[in-house]
Design a protein around this motif. Structure first.
Motif, PDB file in Angstrom:
ATOM      1  N   UNK A  18       0.842  -1.202   0.000  1.00 42.25           N
ATOM      2  CA  UNK A  18       0.000   0.000   0.000  1.00 42.25           C
ATOM      3  C   UNK A  18       0.878   1.254   0.000  1.00 42.25           C
ATOM      4  N   UNK A  19       1.897   1.242   0.874  1.00 44.14           N
ATOM      5  CA  UNK A  19       2.813   2.377   0.940  1.00 44.14           C
ATOM      6  C   UNK A  19       3.535   2.585  -0.384  1.00 44.14           C
ATOM      7  N   UNK A  20       3.967   1.495  -0.984  1.00 43.31           N
ATOM      8  CA  UNK A  20       4.673   1.587  -2.271  1.00 43.31           C
ATOM      9  C   UNK A  20       3.783   2.180  -3.353  1.00 43.31           C
ATOM     10  N   UNK A  21       2.530   1.751  -3.328  1.00 46.03           N
ATOM     11  CA  UNK A  21       1.589   2.240  -4.337  1.00 46.03           C
ATOM     12  C   UNK A  21       1.356   3.739  -4.168  1.00 46.03           C
ATOM     13  N   UNK A  22       1.194   4.164  -2.914  1.00 42.31           N
ATOM     14  CA  UNK A  22       0.977   5.593  -2.663  1.00 42.31           C
ATOM     15  C   UNK A  22       2.209   6.390  -3.083  1.00 42.31           C
ATOM     16  N   UNK A  23       3.391   5.873  -2.756  1.00 41.18           N
ATOM     17  CA  UNK A  23       4.638   6.555  -3.129  1.00 41.18           C
ATOM     18  C   UNK A  23       4.710   6.747  -4.646  1.00 41.18           C
ATOM     19  N   UNK A  24       4.439   5.666  -5.379  1.00 40.82           N
ATOM     20  CA  UNK A  24       4.527   5.778  -6.835  1.00 40.82           C
ATOM     21  C   UNK A  24       3.484   6.732  -7.393  1.00 40.82           C
ATOM     22  N   UNK A  25       2.274   6.662  -6.825  1.00 41.83           N
ATOM     23  CA  UNK A  25       1.212   7.548  -7.303  1.00 41.83           C
ATOM     24  C   UNK A  25       1.565   9.010  -7.050  1.00 41.83           C
ATOM     25  N   UNK A  26       2.105   9.296  -5.859  1.00 43.81           N
ATOM     26  CA  UNK A  26       2.472  10.685  -5.543  1.00 43.81           C
ATOM     27  C   UNK A  26       3.592  11.172  -6.455  1.00 43.81           C
ATOM     28  N   UNK A  27       4.594  10.334  -6.658  1.00 49.39           N
ATOM     29  CA  UNK A  27       5.702  10.710  -7.549  1.00 49.39           C
ATOM     30  C   UNK A  27       5.167  10.966  -8.957  1.00 49.39           C
TER      31      UNK A  27
ATOM     32  N   UNK B  59       1.613  18.774   1.262  1.00 50.76           N
ATOM     33  CA  UNK B  59       0.943  17.601   1.837  1.00 50.76           C
ATOM     34  C   UNK B  59      -0.575  17.825   1.834  1.00 50.76           C
ATOM     35  N   UNK B  60      -0.975  19.033   2.131  1.00 53.66           N
ATOM     36  CA  UNK B  60      -2.397  19.404   2.072  1.00 53.66           C
ATOM     37  C   UNK B  60      -2.954  19.100   0.664  1.00 53.66           C
ATOM     38  N   UNK B  61      -2.208  19.496  -0.337  1.00 50.11           N
ATOM     39  CA  UNK B  61      -2.589  19.215  -1.728  1.00 50.11           C
ATOM     40  C   UNK B  61      -2.692  17.713  -1.993  1.00 50.11           C
ATOM     41  N   UNK B  62      -1.686  16.964  -1.498  1.00 45.36           N
ATOM     42  CA  UNK B  62      -1.692  15.504  -1.700  1.00 45.36           C
ATOM     43  C   UNK B  62      -2.936  14.879  -1.087  1.00 45.36           C
ATOM     44  N   UNK B  63      -3.323  15.389   0.100  1.00 43.82           N
ATOM     45  CA  UNK B  63      -4.519  14.868   0.763  1.00 43.82           C
ATOM     46  C   UNK B  63      -5.732  15.073  -0.121  1.00 43.82           C
ATOM     47  N   UNK B  64      -5.835  16.286  -0.652  1.00 46.43           N
ATOM     48  CA  UNK B  64      -7.017  16.606  -1.453  1.00 46.43           C
ATOM     49  C   UNK B  64      -7.038  15.803  -2.740  1.00 46.43           C
ATOM     50  N   UNK B  65      -5.853  15.609  -3.342  1.00 45.24           N
ATOM     51  CA  UNK B  65      -5.798  14.949  -4.644  1.00 45.24           C
ATOM     52  C   UNK B  65      -5.824  13.433  -4.559  1.00 45.24           C
ATOM     53  N   UNK B  66      -5.202  12.882  -3.516  1.00 43.42           N
ATOM     54  CA  UNK B  66      -5.011  11.425  -3.549  1.00 43.42           C
ATOM     55  C   UNK B  66      -5.304  10.716  -2.226  1.00 43.42           C
ATOM     56  N   UNK B  67      -4.844  11.283  -1.121  1.00 40.80           N
ATOM     57  CA  UNK B  67      -4.803  10.477   0.105  1.00 40.80           C
ATOM     58  C   UNK B  67      -6.159  10.334   0.800  1.00 40.80           C
ATOM     59  N   UNK B  68      -6.932  11.399   0.802  1.00 39.87           N
ATOM     60  CA  UNK B  68      -8.212  11.351   1.517  1.00 39.87           C
ATOM     61  C   UNK B  68      -9.367  11.579   0.549  1.00 39.87           C
ATOM     62  N   UNK B  69     -10.517  11.138   0.963  1.00 39.62           N
ATOM     63  CA  UNK B  69     -11.732  11.409   0.206  1.00 39.62           C
ATOM     64  C   UNK B  69     -12.524  12.459   0.988  1.00 39.62           C
ATOM     65  N   UNK B  70     -12.529  13.699   0.492  1.00 37.78           N
ATOM     66  CA  UNK B  70     -13.115  14.790   1.284  1.00 37.78           C
ATOM     67  C   UNK B  70     -14.604  14.622   1.570  1.00 37.78           C
ATOM     68  N   UNK B  71     -15.257  13.750   0.832  1.00 36.18           N
ATOM     69  CA  UNK B  71     -16.687  13.536   1.089  1.00 36.18           C
ATOM     70  C   UNK B  71     -16.893  12.801   2.415  1.00 36.18           C
ATOM     71  N   UNK B  72     -16.030  11.849   2.704  1.00 37.89           N
ATOM     72  CA  UNK B  72     -16.251  11.047   3.907  1.00 37.89           C
ATOM     73  C   UNK B  72     -15.135  11.172   4.955  1.00 37.89           C
ATOM     74  N   UNK B  73     -14.009  11.738   4.584  1.00 41.95           N
ATOM     75  CA  UNK B  73     -12.880  11.756   5.516  1.00 41.95           C
ATOM     76  C   UNK B  73     -12.558  13.140   6.082  1.00 41.95           C
ATOM     77  N   UNK B  74     -12.118  13.135   7.320  1.00 49.61           N
ATOM     78  CA  UNK B  74     -11.408  14.278   7.897  1.00 49.61           C
ATOM     79  C   UNK B  74      -9.941  13.890   7.958  1.00 49.61           C
ATOM     80  N   UNK B  75      -9.068  14.857   7.783  1.00 46.08           N
ATOM     81  CA  UNK B  75      -7.657  14.504   7.924  1.00 46.08           C
ATOM     82  C   UNK B  75      -6.922  15.558   8.732  1.00 46.08           C
ATOM     83  N   UNK B  76      -5.805  15.126   9.267  1.00 41.27           N
ATOM     84  CA  UNK B  76      -4.990  15.986  10.117  1.00 41.27           C
ATOM     85  C   UNK B  76      -3.550  15.748   9.694  1.00 41.27           C
ATOM     86  N   UNK B  77      -2.782  16.811   9.605  1.00 43.46           N
ATOM     87  CA  UNK B  77      -1.393  16.691   9.141  1.00 43.46           C
ATOM     88  C   UNK B  77      -0.452  17.114  10.257  1.00 43.46           C
TER      89      UNK B  77
END
Lengths: 85, 85
Positions: A18-27, B59-77
């Motif tokens: 999962x971490x590897x996939x996120x790393x590649x996607x972010x890059x 990182x805020x941008x990454x959250x919005x684009x890939x890491x979190x789903x703003x419809x259902x998630x809250x996130x903290x950095x």
């Protein structure tokens, strides 16, 4: 009432796809400054009980029996007393 | 080098079936003192960069684009500078 947070992560040396996939996607998305990604899971338990040590023992047991897989996971337990007990 | 930890959890009011399942399993196993269970996910990023504010923005941008789903998630950095930069 206690709040226990169990942090469960893969042991060192266990591959985290999962971490590897996120790393590649972010890059790939242009975030080339990201050099490594690790992921882990937290389980927050609300526990009734008076004695902190007893609560810790019980949570330790829960980890072994259900929450973590000791073959691949390390876990860490944090316990805090909640206000308005 | 910075270490950023992004904590991603379901917004209040969004059902967490995983937490419910763990709660029921623990109660069933005899851990009746457990009254509620919530789960959340953490993503730890190792980031090259000199400026903490810039790192946070990215990182805020990454959250919005890939890491979190703003419809259902809250996130903290959380961002910390690593030693031996």
């Amino acid at each position: 009432m206690y709040r226990a947070v169990v942090t469960i992560r893969l042991k060192k040396g266990v591959l985290n796809p999962e971490g590897r996939t996120i790393l590649r996607a972010l890059n790939f998305l242009g975030y080339r400054e990201v050099k490594d990604v690790d992921t882990f899971k937290c389980i927050e338990l609300l526990i009734e009980g008076g004695d902190r040590e007893r609560v810790r023992e019980r949570v330790e047991e829960m980890c072994k029996k259900l929450l973590a897989n000791p073959v691949i996971h390390d876990y860490e337990i944090k316990i805090e007393k909640m206000e308005k007990d």
